[in-house]
Scaffold this motif. Structure first.
Motif, PDB file in Angstrom:
ATOM      1  N   GLN A   1       0.828  -1.357   0.008  1.00 20.46           N
ATOM      2  CA  GLN A   1       0.101  -0.137   0.059  1.00 20.46           C
ATOM      3  C   GLN A   1       0.904   1.344   0.064  1.00 20.46           C
ATOM      4  OE1 GLN A   1      -2.862  -0.574   3.197  1.00 20.46           O
ATOM      5  NE2 GLN A   1      -4.450  -1.331   1.885  1.00 20.46           N
ATOM      6  N   PRO A   2       1.886   1.341   0.806  1.00 23.69           N
ATOM      7  CA  PRO A   2       2.655   2.667   0.715  1.00 23.69           C
ATOM      8  C   PRO A   2       3.218   2.861  -0.519  1.00 23.69           C
ATOM      9  CG  PRO A   2       3.169   1.328   2.878  1.00 23.69           C
ATOM     10  CD  PRO A   2       2.206   0.373   1.970  1.00 23.69           C
ATOM     11  N   GLU A   3       3.728   1.835  -1.049  1.00 23.32           N
ATOM     12  CA  GLU A   3       4.745   1.716  -2.334  1.00 23.32           C
ATOM     13  C   GLU A   3       3.794   2.300  -3.435  1.00 23.32           C
ATOM     14  OE1 GLU A   3       8.254   1.932  -3.767  1.00 23.32           O
ATOM     15  OE2 GLU A   3       7.849   1.152  -1.650  1.00 23.32           O
ATOM     16  N   LEU A   4       2.460   1.767  -3.339  1.00 27.52           N
ATOM     17  CA  LEU A   4       1.421   2.187  -4.347  1.00 27.52           C
ATOM     18  C   LEU A   4       0.961   3.635  -4.215  1.00 27.52           C
ATOM     19  CD1 LEU A   4      -0.886  -0.724  -4.287  1.00 27.52           C
ATOM     20  CD2 LEU A   4       0.192   0.043  -6.493  1.00 27.52           C
ATOM     21  N   MET A   5       0.769   4.159  -2.924  1.00 23.15           N
ATOM     22  CA  MET A   5       0.638   5.486  -2.681  1.00 23.15           C
ATOM     23  C   MET A   5       1.909   6.648  -3.120  1.00 23.15           C
ATOM     24  SD  MET A   5      -2.517   5.364  -2.220  1.00 23.15           S
ATOM     25  CE  MET A   5      -2.829   7.131  -1.943  1.00 23.15           C
ATOM     26  N   ARG A   6       2.964   5.936  -2.949  1.00 21.24           N
ATOM     27  CA  ARG A   6       4.054   6.730  -3.061  1.00 21.24           C
ATOM     28  C   ARG A   6       4.303   6.804  -4.991  1.00 21.24           C
ATOM     29  NH1 ARG A   6       7.904   3.703  -0.539  1.00 21.24           N
ATOM     30  NH2 ARG A   6       7.372   4.930   1.290  1.00 21.24           N
ATOM     31  N   GLY A   7       3.742   5.795  -5.600  1.00 22.06           N
ATOM     32  CA  GLY A   7       3.443   6.195  -6.898  1.00 22.06           C
ATOM     33  C   GLY A   7       2.799   6.963  -7.441  1.00 22.06           C
ATOM     34  N   VAL A   8       1.527   7.468  -6.752  1.00 22.40           N
ATOM     35  CA  VAL A   8       0.735   8.327  -6.869  1.00 22.40           C
ATOM     36  C   VAL A   8       1.304   9.680  -6.661  1.00 22.40           C
ATOM     37  CG1 VAL A   8      -1.545   9.322  -6.151  1.00 22.40           C
ATOM     38  CG2 VAL A   8      -1.457   6.986  -6.361  1.00 22.40           C
ATOM     39  N   THR A   9       2.025   9.792  -5.513  1.00 24.66           N
ATOM     40  CA  THR A   9       2.665  11.229  -5.262  1.00 24.66           C
ATOM     41  C   THR A   9       3.658  11.711  -6.186  1.00 24.66           C
ATOM     42  OG1 THR A   9       4.183  10.341  -3.342  1.00 24.66           O
ATOM     43  CG2 THR A   9       2.056  10.917  -2.863  1.00 24.66           C
TER      44      THR A   9
ATOM     45  N   LEU B   1       1.497   6.796 -11.125  1.00 18.49           N
ATOM     46  CA  LEU B   1       0.152   6.245 -11.256  1.00 18.49           C
ATOM     47  C   LEU B   1      -0.862   7.411 -10.922  1.00 18.49           C
ATOM     48  CD1 LEU B   1       1.039   2.725  -9.757  1.00 18.49           C
ATOM     49  CD2 LEU B   1       0.397   3.293 -11.998  1.00 18.49           C
ATOM     50  N   HIS B   2      -2.018   7.321 -11.541  1.00 23.71           N
ATOM     51  CA  HIS B   2      -3.086   7.784 -11.101  1.00 23.71           C
ATOM     52  C   HIS B   2      -3.868   7.508  -9.778  1.00 23.71           C
ATOM     53  CE1 HIS B   2      -7.221   9.768 -11.233  1.00 23.71           C
ATOM     54  NE2 HIS B   2      -6.695  10.704 -12.201  1.00 23.71           N
ATOM     55  N   LYS B   3      -4.403   8.184  -9.162  1.00 23.17           N
ATOM     56  CA  LYS B   3      -4.992   8.027  -7.472  1.00 23.17           C
ATOM     57  C   LYS B   3      -5.993   6.900  -7.811  1.00 23.17           C
ATOM     58  CE  LYS B   3      -7.636  12.159  -6.930  1.00 23.17           C
ATOM     59  NZ  LYS B   3      -8.078  13.068  -5.976  1.00 23.17           N
ATOM     60  N   ASN B   4      -6.917   7.325  -8.576  1.00 25.07           N
ATOM     61  CA  ASN B   4      -8.136   6.260  -8.733  1.00 25.07           C
ATOM     62  C   ASN B   4      -7.583   4.940  -9.253  1.00 25.07           C
ATOM     63  OD1 ASN B   4      -9.664   8.433  -8.075  1.00 25.07           O
ATOM     64  ND2 ASN B   4     -10.554   8.646 -10.121  1.00 25.07           N
ATOM     65  N   THR B   5      -6.694   4.742  -9.938  1.00 26.79           N
ATOM     66  CA  THR B   5      -5.909   3.604 -10.295  1.00 26.79           C
ATOM     67  C   THR B   5      -5.476   2.875  -9.276  1.00 26.79           C
ATOM     68  OG1 THR B   5      -5.244   4.466 -12.603  1.00 26.79           O
ATOM     69  CG2 THR B   5      -4.476   2.369 -11.987  1.00 26.79           C
ATOM     70  N   VAL B   6      -4.691   3.534  -8.152  1.00 23.62           N
ATOM     71  CA  VAL B   6      -4.234   2.783  -7.194  1.00 23.62           C
ATOM     72  C   VAL B   6      -5.391   2.457  -6.139  1.00 23.62           C
ATOM     73  CG1 VAL B   6      -2.886   3.056  -5.076  1.00 23.62           C
ATOM     74  CG2 VAL B   6      -1.883   4.045  -7.517  1.00 23.62           C
ATOM     75  N   ALA B   7      -6.396   3.301  -5.772  1.00 24.06           N
ATOM     76  CA  ALA B   7      -7.295   3.235  -5.076  1.00 24.06           C
ATOM     77  C   ALA B   7      -8.140   1.787  -5.179  1.00 24.06           C
ATOM     78  CB  ALA B   7      -8.246   4.527  -5.089  1.00 24.06           C
ATOM     79  N   ARG B   8      -8.404   1.934  -6.697  1.00 26.45           N
ATOM     80  CA  ARG B   8      -9.085   0.660  -7.294  1.00 26.45           C
ATOM     81  C   ARG B   8      -8.376  -0.593  -6.824  1.00 26.45           C
ATOM     82  NH1 ARG B   8      -9.138   2.044 -12.207  1.00 26.45           N
ATOM     83  NH2 ARG B   8      -7.351   0.571 -12.864  1.00 26.45           N
TER      84      ARG B   8
ATOM     85  N   LEU C   1      -7.678  -5.885  -4.101  1.00 25.67           N
ATOM     86  CA  LEU C   1      -6.855  -6.762  -3.588  1.00 25.67           C
ATOM     87  C   LEU C   1      -7.338  -7.136  -2.142  1.00 25.67           C
ATOM     88  CD1 LEU C   1      -3.152  -5.293  -4.609  1.00 25.67           C
ATOM     89  CD2 LEU C   1      -4.261  -7.657  -5.085  1.00 25.67           C
ATOM     90  N   ASN C   2      -7.623  -5.770  -1.466  1.00 20.68           N
ATOM     91  CA  ASN C   2      -8.187  -5.907   0.003  1.00 20.68           C
ATOM     92  C   ASN C   2      -9.325  -6.879   0.004  1.00 20.68           C
ATOM     93  OD1 ASN C   2      -7.889  -5.440   2.573  1.00 20.68           O
ATOM     94  ND2 ASN C   2      -9.310  -3.517   2.325  1.00 20.68           N
ATOM     95  N   SER C   3     -10.196  -6.934  -0.896  1.00 21.45           N
ATOM     96  CA  SER C   3     -11.476  -7.589  -0.999  1.00 21.45           C
ATOM     97  C   SER C   3     -10.942  -9.069  -1.270  1.00 21.45           C
ATOM     98  CB  SER C   3     -12.493  -7.100  -1.918  1.00 21.45           C
ATOM     99  OG  SER C   3     -11.994  -7.280  -3.120  1.00 21.45           O
ATOM    100  N   ARG C   4     -10.153  -9.337  -2.034  1.00 23.81           N
ATOM    101  CA  ARG C   4      -9.533 -10.612  -2.249  1.00 23.81           C
ATOM    102  C   ARG C   4      -9.024 -11.293  -1.020  1.00 23.81           C
ATOM    103  NH1 ARG C   4      -6.299 -10.311  -7.563  1.00 23.81           N
ATOM    104  NH2 ARG C   4      -5.832 -12.602  -7.111  1.00 23.81           N
ATOM    105  N   VAL C   5      -8.018 -10.403  -0.404  1.00 24.33           N
ATOM    106  CA  VAL C   5      -7.557 -10.930   0.833  1.00 24.33           C
ATOM    107  C   VAL C   5      -8.575 -11.243   2.035  1.00 24.33           C
ATOM    108  CG1 VAL C   5      -6.226 -10.171   2.816  1.00 24.33           C
ATOM    109  CG2 VAL C   5      -5.377  -9.555   0.535  1.00 24.33           C
ATOM    110  N   LYS C   6      -9.504 -10.339   2.249  1.00 20.75           N
ATOM    111  CA  LYS C   6     -10.691 -10.606   2.972  1.00 20.75           C
ATOM    112  C   LYS C   6     -11.456 -11.998   2.926  1.00 20.75           C
ATOM    113  CE  LYS C   6     -11.464  -6.147   4.886  1.00 20.75           C
ATOM    114  NZ  LYS C   6     -12.672  -4.938   5.198  1.00 20.75           N
ATOM    115  N   SER C   7     -11.383 -12.207   1.442  1.00 21.11           N
ATOM    116  CA  SER C   7     -12.399 -13.554   1.173  1.00 21.11           C
ATOM    117  C   SER C   7     -11.721 -14.720   1.279  1.00 21.11           C
ATOM    118  CB  SER C   7     -12.712 -13.298  -0.317  1.00 21.11           C
ATOM    119  OG  SER C   7     -11.760 -13.313  -1.287  1.00 21.11           O
TER     120      SER C   7
END
Length: 87
Positions: A55-63, A67-74, A79-85
């Motif tokens: 997650q921090p690495e993805l957000m660093r890509g946004v800043t 990468l676009h912030k919506n792409t990272v959020a998606r 991924l989070n929903s897949r981990v939870k399942s």
């Protein structure tokens, strides 16, 4: 082809930025692959840990503008929903 001094400088700057952004994208993909592998193995704890690291690495890509912030959020959301399942 760059002729003026300004365009030559811009070409040099573009090469450097391209190299930095390429390395950053590669690093992000590595973190995402680790999460995907943990999910595929079915280990919920490992997947959650890998996602926390990614997650921090993805957000660093946004800043940094890689990468676009919506792409990272998606990506994080999916991924989070897949981990939870994982049961």
């Amino acid at each position: 082809m760059a002729n003026s001094p300004q365009s030559k400088k811009r070409a040099r700057q573009n090469e450097r930025r391209y190299a930095v952004n390429k390395a950053r994208r590669s690093r992000i993909r590595t973190y995402l692959r680790k999460v995907e592998e943990a999910i595929a193995s079915g280990d919920k704890d490992a997947a959650a840990t890998a996602l926390q690291a990614a997650q921090p690495e993805l957000m660093r890509g946004v800043t940094k503008g890689v990468l676009h912030k919506n792409t990272v959020a998606r990506k994080i959301s999916r991924l989070n929903s897949r981990v939870k399942s994982l049961g």
